[in-house]
Design a protein around this motif. Structure first.
Motif, PDB file in Angstrom:
ATOM      1  N   ASN A  32       0.808  -1.227   0.000  1.00  0.00           N
ATOM      2  CA  ASN A  32       0.000   0.000   0.000  1.00  0.00           C
ATOM      3  C   ASN A  32       0.834   1.268   0.000  1.00  0.00           C
ATOM      4  O   ASN A  32       0.308   2.370   0.000  1.00  0.00           O
ATOM      5  N   TYR A  33       2.161   1.126  -0.016  1.00  0.00           N
ATOM      6  CA  TYR A  33       3.067   2.271  -0.120  1.00  0.00           C
ATOM      7  C   TYR A  33       2.806   3.321   0.969  1.00  0.00           C
ATOM      8  O   TYR A  33       2.870   4.507   0.733  1.00  0.00           O
ATOM      9  N   LYS A  34       2.536   2.898   2.164  1.00  0.00           N
ATOM     10  CA  LYS A  34       2.278   3.829   3.251  1.00  0.00           C
ATOM     11  C   LYS A  34       3.590   4.388   3.795  1.00  0.00           C
ATOM     12  O   LYS A  34       4.462   3.637   4.225  1.00  0.00           O
ATOM     13  N   VAL A  35       3.740   5.726   3.768  1.00  0.00           N
ATOM     14  CA  VAL A  35       4.934   6.355   4.324  1.00  0.00           C
ATOM     15  C   VAL A  35       4.909   6.215   5.841  1.00  0.00           C
ATOM     16  O   VAL A  35       3.959   6.616   6.504  1.00  0.00           O
ATOM     17  N   HIS A  36       5.969   5.639   6.372  1.00  0.00           N
ATOM     18  CA  HIS A  36       6.042   5.373   7.801  1.00  0.00           C
ATOM     19  C   HIS A  36       7.038   6.275   8.506  1.00  0.00           C
ATOM     20  O   HIS A  36       6.971   6.463   9.714  1.00  0.00           O
ATOM     21  N   GLY A  37       7.976   6.849   7.755  1.00  0.00           N
ATOM     22  CA  GLY A  37       8.980   7.706   8.363  1.00  0.00           C
ATOM     23  C   GLY A  37       9.954   8.208   7.318  1.00  0.00           C
ATOM     24  O   GLY A  37       9.813   7.967   6.116  1.00  0.00           O
TER      25      GLY A  37
END
Length: 271
Positions: A32-37
């Motif tokens: 899902n290509y979620k930016v985490h940091g």
């Protein structure tokens, strides 16, 4: 002849491409290509490092780094070091994570990024109360996956700021020798695309990015920005402040545990 403030402003703008080359997005998973940091690449001695917030690296095994303008994802490898908080991450005044990257990862990284030289790390920094600081991170809300182009894109959050009033350290339960607290004026954030001031983003995703400093007393127009800290916290109790951990925490740990040859911080030591 340009004024001092105009010279500093020009140096800040000129510094942005350099900062970008040292700063990476950290995506939590490849589906899902979620930016985490956000992370910063640094080279100290023979060590090639990826530095971020410890709470970002708590999910290290799920993290990927976009390469080649977001067309490819790489899973970083190496030896990870994170501090363990006394109670919880919410009250972690250190919150620093270090990855000593392996050779395979280094060879992949240098295709897209550069490693900041150790001479650009600024330890023993004395707080400056003018707008001499730069934050460059990647908010989740400004990131998206392009289905048609099969790539990932993220617009950076770039903020010129200054140190907060010293009383904020007591209010936010932080230490001057370990942390740097800076201001976040969310109502007046410069949009570099429109060149207008607008309302700033939710900052989830910038944890682990760098806090950079332009020395107003360095009159060399080609002087590079110095890394003074790693951004770790956007406190719920005061959304107008941002907290960084001084880069001294990284260099002192590596001095004591990895035997690097680097000047000692006189602010504190790590056993």
């Amino acid at each position: 002849m340009k004024s001092i403030s105009e010279q500093i402003a020009k140096r800040q703008i000129d510094s942005l491409p350099l900062i970008q080359n040292y700063t990476c997005i950290l995506i939590r998973n490849s589906s899902n290509y979620k930016v985490h940091g956000t992370g910063v690449f640094i080279k100290i001695g023979h060590l090639h490092l990826l530095i971020s917030a410890a709470h970002v690296f708590d999910d290290f095994n799920e993290l990927f780094i976009p390469l080649d303008n977001g067309e490819n994802l790489m899973k970083p490898g190496g030896r990870i070091i994170v501090n363990n908080p006394k109670s919880s991450r919410d009250n972690d005044e250190l919150d620093i994570g270090i990855v000593i990257l392996d050779e395979v990862t280094i060879n992949e990284i240098i295709r897209t990024y550069n490693f900041l030289d150790e001479n650009s790390l600024l330890i023993n920094h004395r707080n400056n109360y003018s707008y001499n600081y730069i934050i460059w991170g990647y908010p989740s809300s400004w990131s998206k996956r392009s289905i048609s182009k099969k790539s990932f894109h993220s617009r950076p959050f770039i903020h010129f700021t200054k140190c907060a009033n010293p009383i904020e350290y007591q209010r936010l339960n932080r230490y001057k020798f370990l942390n740097l607290i800076v201001n976040y004026d969310r109502q007046n954030i410069l949009n570099f695309k429109s060149k207008k001031f607008s309302y700033g983003p939710d900052l989830f995703g910038i944890s682990g990015c760098g806090l950079w400093y332009i020395n107003p007393e360095d009159y060399n127009e080609n002087a590079n920005p110095k890394l003074v800290g790693i951004m770790t916290d956007w406190p719920i109790s005061n959304r107008r402040k941002l907290i960084a951990t001084r880069i001294d925490a990284v260099t002192e740990f590596l001095r004591k545990n990895e035997n690097i040859n680097f000047p000692e911080s006189y602010l504190f030591s790590i056993k």
